[in-house]
Design a protein around this motif. Structure first.
Motif, PDB file in Angstrom:
ATOM      1  N   LEU A  77       0.829  -1.205   0.000  1.00 35.51           N
ATOM      2  CA  LEU A  77       0.000   0.000   0.000  1.00 35.51           C
ATOM      3  C   LEU A  77       0.867   1.260   0.000  1.00 35.51           C
ATOM      4  O   LEU A  77       0.584   2.231  -0.697  1.00 35.51           O
ATOM      5  N   ARG A  78       1.951   1.219   0.768  1.00 35.04           N
ATOM      6  CA  ARG A  78       2.789   2.424   0.870  1.00 35.04           C
ATOM      7  C   ARG A  78       3.334   2.834  -0.487  1.00 35.04           C
ATOM      8  O   ARG A  78       3.434   4.008  -0.815  1.00 35.04           O
ATOM      9  N   ALA A  79       3.680   1.834  -1.311  1.00 34.31           N
ATOM     10  CA  ALA A  79       4.216   2.135  -2.637  1.00 34.31           C
ATOM     11  C   ALA A  79       3.118   2.742  -3.514  1.00 34.31           C
ATOM     12  O   ALA A  79       3.369   3.654  -4.311  1.00 34.31           O
ATOM     13  N   ILE A  80       1.895   2.240  -3.359  1.00 36.13           N
ATOM     14  CA  ILE A  80       0.779   2.774  -4.155  1.00 36.13           C
ATOM     15  C   ILE A  80       0.522   4.233  -3.770  1.00 36.13           C
ATOM     16  O   ILE A  80       0.347   5.102  -4.618  1.00 36.13           O
ATOM     17  N   VAL A  81       0.530   4.492  -2.456  1.00 35.03           N
ATOM     18  CA  VAL A  81       0.277   5.860  -1.987  1.00 35.03           C
ATOM     19  C   VAL A  81       1.384   6.783  -2.490  1.00 35.03           C
ATOM     20  O   VAL A  81       1.117   7.900  -2.952  1.00 35.03           O
ATOM     21  N   ALA A  82       2.624   6.301  -2.444  1.00 31.98           N
ATOM     22  CA  ALA A  82       3.750   7.137  -2.899  1.00 31.98           C
ATOM     23  C   ALA A  82       3.621   7.430  -4.399  1.00 31.98           C
ATOM     24  O   ALA A  82       3.859   8.556  -4.847  1.00 31.98           O
ATOM     25  N   THR A  83       3.202   6.433  -5.166  1.00 31.59           N
ATOM     26  CA  THR A  83       3.017   6.623  -6.614  1.00 31.59           C
ATOM     27  C   THR A  83       1.919   7.656  -6.869  1.00 31.59           C
ATOM     28  O   THR A  83       2.064   8.575  -7.675  1.00 31.59           O
ATOM     29  N   LEU A  84       0.835   7.483  -6.156  1.00 32.39           N
ATOM     30  CA  LEU A  84      -0.317   8.386  -6.294  1.00 32.39           C
ATOM     31  C   LEU A  84       0.107   9.816  -5.961  1.00 32.39           C
ATOM     32  O   LEU A  84      -0.205  10.771  -6.671  1.00 32.39           O
ATOM     33  N   GLU A  85       0.863   9.922  -4.900  1.00 36.97           N
ATOM     34  CA  GLU A  85       1.248  11.235  -4.388  1.00 36.97           C
ATOM     35  C   GLU A  85       2.208  11.959  -5.347  1.00 36.97           C
ATOM     36  O   GLU A  85       2.257  13.190  -5.365  1.00 36.97           O
ATOM     37  N   ALA A  86       2.936  11.178  -6.137  1.00 42.79           N
ATOM     38  CA  ALA A  86       3.926  11.791  -7.039  1.00 42.79           C
ATOM     39  C   ALA A  86       3.318  12.176  -8.389  1.00 42.79           C
ATOM     40  O   ALA A  86       4.007  12.736  -9.252  1.00 42.79           O
ATOM     41  N   ILE A  87       2.037  11.890  -8.591  1.00 43.75           N
ATOM     42  CA  ILE A  87       1.414  12.229  -9.881  1.00 43.75           C
ATOM     43  C   ILE A  87       1.236  13.755  -9.951  1.00 43.75           C
ATOM     44  O   ILE A  87       0.736  14.368  -9.010  1.00 43.75           O
ATOM     45  N   ALA A  88       1.633  14.332 -11.076  1.00 44.19           N
ATOM     46  CA  ALA A  88       1.620  15.802 -11.174  1.00 44.19           C
ATOM     47  C   ALA A  88       0.216  16.345 -11.457  1.00 44.19           C
ATOM     48  O   ALA A  88      -0.091  17.479 -11.137  1.00 44.19           O
TER      49      ALA A  88
END
Ligand code: 3HC
Length: 690
Positions: A77-88
């Motif tokens: 989940l943490r990786a998914i949240v980090a990916t989501l958070e990095a979307i411009a």
């Protein structure tokens, strides 16, 4: 695209829909396609904004609890949240139903959150002996402030959409088609243009934290944790969000999560989560349930009044029956007063109180119960009285009405036999105060019809109870095991332990209070009356009662209560009395260890639980755990007596039971065959093999 994650487009807004019934838990088979969808939309130039939504009855209700304790499958989940958070481009979570645990953490990875007006948002991990492990403790304080986050995370209690909006957790609240609103919201944001600040970079709420005030509140919460590790870890982790850099705080949160997830306390609390859901499952779930609209309650005393309130609170009309108008008015007056307290505490509005009271109809005439679909008798604990009442009910109740007794001990088969419709008779054993206590023992008598049973199991859930179906025996599950636990209390006193020492062994184990403090609180006269009715004696408690020492209400019991205080103070007179009675019996007092106290109280309780399982009085060991945690204050961090027995070691329990059996010859120490089998197989299932 997968069966569990769908991507659709509304113009230049992409909608990612998670569809994993029943509660959209973030199982591996959701995480993998979710990650793929987010990466692909991130890189798709035709997409201007992304909405993350859910199908079915709720937004994501958390990580998949069944995956804990197994090897973690990537992506986390943490990786998914980090990916989501990095979307411009702007990302918007569209929340309906509940966004809980990992679900809220996923939403915190989005730039924005919009919610349906009925949605609830929270981080309930603490109730599973955990802390939010997907960044929740580090991100939530950045939106709502550290103190509010601390309260939400340590209590685990979710908040409504409006409160979340006011706190800054949610950016807009909508009624109606949430996805359509979310798409419009996302499009509008995209039109205005970025940059969009991810939650991790919003520090303005954190810098205003008064650390001393935070620490004072955290210390108070830690004091209330009573030996549970998770609330302390939650508070520590929120504090890290204030004092450490984001990535350091996130890493510290992870380390605490990994530690807790492997702990016995979390295993115990996860066991209870599933046990409570399992206990409501009975065979024949397809039977057609009876319709219940009006409930009759016989007896407006403490128990009857509480039961009546429980049904009224669940939305039912209630007919409350008493023997005299005076008793009826007294009972209705207490109900009125109880609701007034709720109003003064802000948990009920004046208008809601008025409506609630309008659901009650008082009566002194049995004929008024004729339109009730369920009638619960809460009169004296006396077989003759109960039989007389059930005889009258038989004459007035409509065909198919369910007739229930709230007895705590009596033989319900015998009560049922006093009617011409035993198939409609069962036990509903509420715990006092019945409008507050969660547990409901549903007693299936020999002839109870399956549809009557299924109806009350369903009803229990509707009035917010945790139901456990049990069979007929003296005391059913809870009180029968309680008797086994208490059997040695008096002997321990006479052999040299003090009430305080015994109570302390209990509180050190994690119980909210020990048996003597409990007895003083409930009133020693209750047990005295019961003993006299059964021709039993307990020399210390009986003598105290003969001296008018009934506990807190008289200022003296096993302890002294000075000037109306509720704080128990050891009473030298009680100790002298114990000494005197021991001398009369020729017992020489000796030092008794806390370990011995546990062995002679808790082990017989577990042993009795095994006998109850053998006899089929309870269907599952986990049902017994549900009874003890919800009805008798067994520490949640130990998962209930039967779960704890597994952790502690059945072989060790057997060895000590045998020791005490040899020494005393008492039947409570006679080892149940199922306990022996448990020691061999590691399972409470009767047919289990090693
Ligand atoms: N994981 C796996 N199964 C879950 C689940 C979860 N998170 N939440 C619910 N379920 C299962 C239940 O066991 C039940 O299964 P069953 O039908 O086979 O018995 C089914 O889903 C339906 O659940 P309920 O009977 O509880 O349904 P309700 O409608 O009454 O309640 C709910 C819905 C409020 C969402 C309630 O299920 C709930 O509180 N769920 C747990 C929420 C939670 O604790 N989330 C945090 C998980 S830990 C986490 O996220 C860690 C993260 O920080 C890394």
């Amino acid at each position: 695209m997968s069966n569990f994650v769908n991507v659709t487009h509304d113009g230049d807004v992409a909608i990612v829909t998670i569809d994993n019934p029943p509660v959209n838990a973030l199982s591996f088979h959701v995480r993998e396609p979710l990650m793929q969808a987010l990466v692909s939309l991130r890189d798709d130039a035709s997409v201007a904004a992304i909405v993350v939504a859910c199908a079915g009855r709720t937004f994501v209700a958390g990580a998949d609890i069944t995956e804990f304790g197994k090897p973690m499958q990537q992506p986390e989940l943490r990786a998914i949240v980090a990916t989501l958070e990095a979307i411009a481009k702007p990302t918007v979570a569209a929340i309906h139903g509940t966004a809980l645990g990992g679900g809220l953490e996923l939403a915190l990875g989005c730039h924005f959150r919009v919610a349906d007006a009925g949605a609830r948002l929270g981080l309930p991990e603490v109730k599973l002996g955990l802390l939010p492990g997907g960044g929740g403790t580090v991100r939530l304080p950045r939106l709502v402030g550290a103190v509010k986050a601390l309260r939400m995370i340590v209590s685990g209690v979710p908040i409504g959409a409006d409160e979340a909006h006011a706190a800054g957790l949610v950016d807009a609240v909508f009624k109606g088609d949430l996805t359509a609103h979310a798409v419009n919201f996302a499009r509008e944001i995209a039109r205005k243009g970025g940059p969009y600040t991810p939650v991790r970079d919003r520090d303005d709420r954190l810098v205003e934290t008064d650390l001393a005030a935070f620490d004072a509140e955290a210390a108070e919460l830690a004091r209330k944790a009573r030996g549970l590790e998770a609330p302390i870890a939650c508070a520590q982790s929120v504090r890290n969000a204030i004092t450490l850099h984001f990535d350091e705080a996130l890493a510290a949160e992870r380390a605490l999560f990994v530690k807790l997830v492997a702990s016995d306390q979390s295993r115990a609390q996860r066991h209870l989560f599933f046990a409570e859901r399992e206990s409501a499952k009975i065979p024949g779930k397809d039977v057609v349930k009876r319709r219940i609209a009006r409930v009759g309650v016989i007896g407006a005393g403490t128990m009857g009044g509480g039961i009546a309130m429980a049904f009224a609170n669940g939305g039912f009309s209630v007919t409350l029956l008493e023997t005299s108008d005076e008793a009826l008015q007294r009972g209705l007056g207490i109900i009125d007063k109880n609701y007034a307290v709720s109003v003064s505490r802000g948990s009920l509005t004046e208008e809601a109180k008025r409506q609630r009271l309008a659901q009650f109809k008082g009566s002194t005439d049995f004929a008024d119960l004729a339109d009730c679909d369920l009638i619960v008798e809460a009169a004296f604990e006396d077989m003759a009285v109960k039989k007389e009442i059930f005889g009258k009910l038989d004459a007035v109740a409509k065909p198919g009405a369910i007739l229930a007794t709230n007895t705590s001990y009596l033989d319900i088969d015998e009560i049922a036999a006093s009617t011409s419709r035993p198939q409609d008779v069962l036990g509903l054993h509420f715990f006092s105060p019945a409008n507050v206590m969660k547990l409901l023992e549903i007693v299936r008598a020999d002839k109870t019809a399956p549809d009557a049973l299924a109806t009350v199991v369903d009803l229990a859930r509707r009035i917010g109870k945790v139901a456990v179906v049990v069979g007929v025996c003296h005391g059913f599950v809870g009180n029968r095991m309680l008797a086994a636990r208490g059997a040695e209390s008096e002997a321990l006193l006479l052999e040299g332990a003090t009430p305080r020492q015994i109570d302390r062994a209990f509180t050190d184990f994690g119980w909210p209070m020990g048996p003597f403090q409990m007895g003083d609180l409930a009133g020693l006269d209750i047990g005295w009356r019961n003993r006299k009715a059964r021709g039993q004696t307990a020399v210390i408690a009986d003598t105290l009662c003969e001296q008018g020492c009934f506990g807190q209400k008289t200022g003296r019991g096993f302890y002294r209560y000075e000037n109306g205080s509720r704080t128990p103070v050891p009473d030298p007179q009680v100790e002298a009395l114990i000494h005197e009675k021991a001398t009369e019996k020729g017992i020489v007092p000796r030092a008794i260890s806390a370990e011995e106290i546990i062995e002679r109280t808790l082990y017989p309780l577990i042993n009795e639980g095994a006998k109850i399982l053998e006899e089929g009085i309870a269907a599952r060991a986990s049902d017994i755990d549900v009874v003890w945690v919800n009805g008798y204050g067994f520490p949640v961090g130990k998962g209930g007596p039967m779960f704890w027995a597994g952790l502690h070691g059945a072989a060790r329990i057997i060895e000590r039971l045998e020791h005490w059996h040899q020494r005393t010859g008492k039947q409570v120490f006679q080892v149940a065959p199922l306990l022996r089998r448990m020691a061999e197989t590691g399972s409470w299932e009767a047919g289990a093999t090693a």
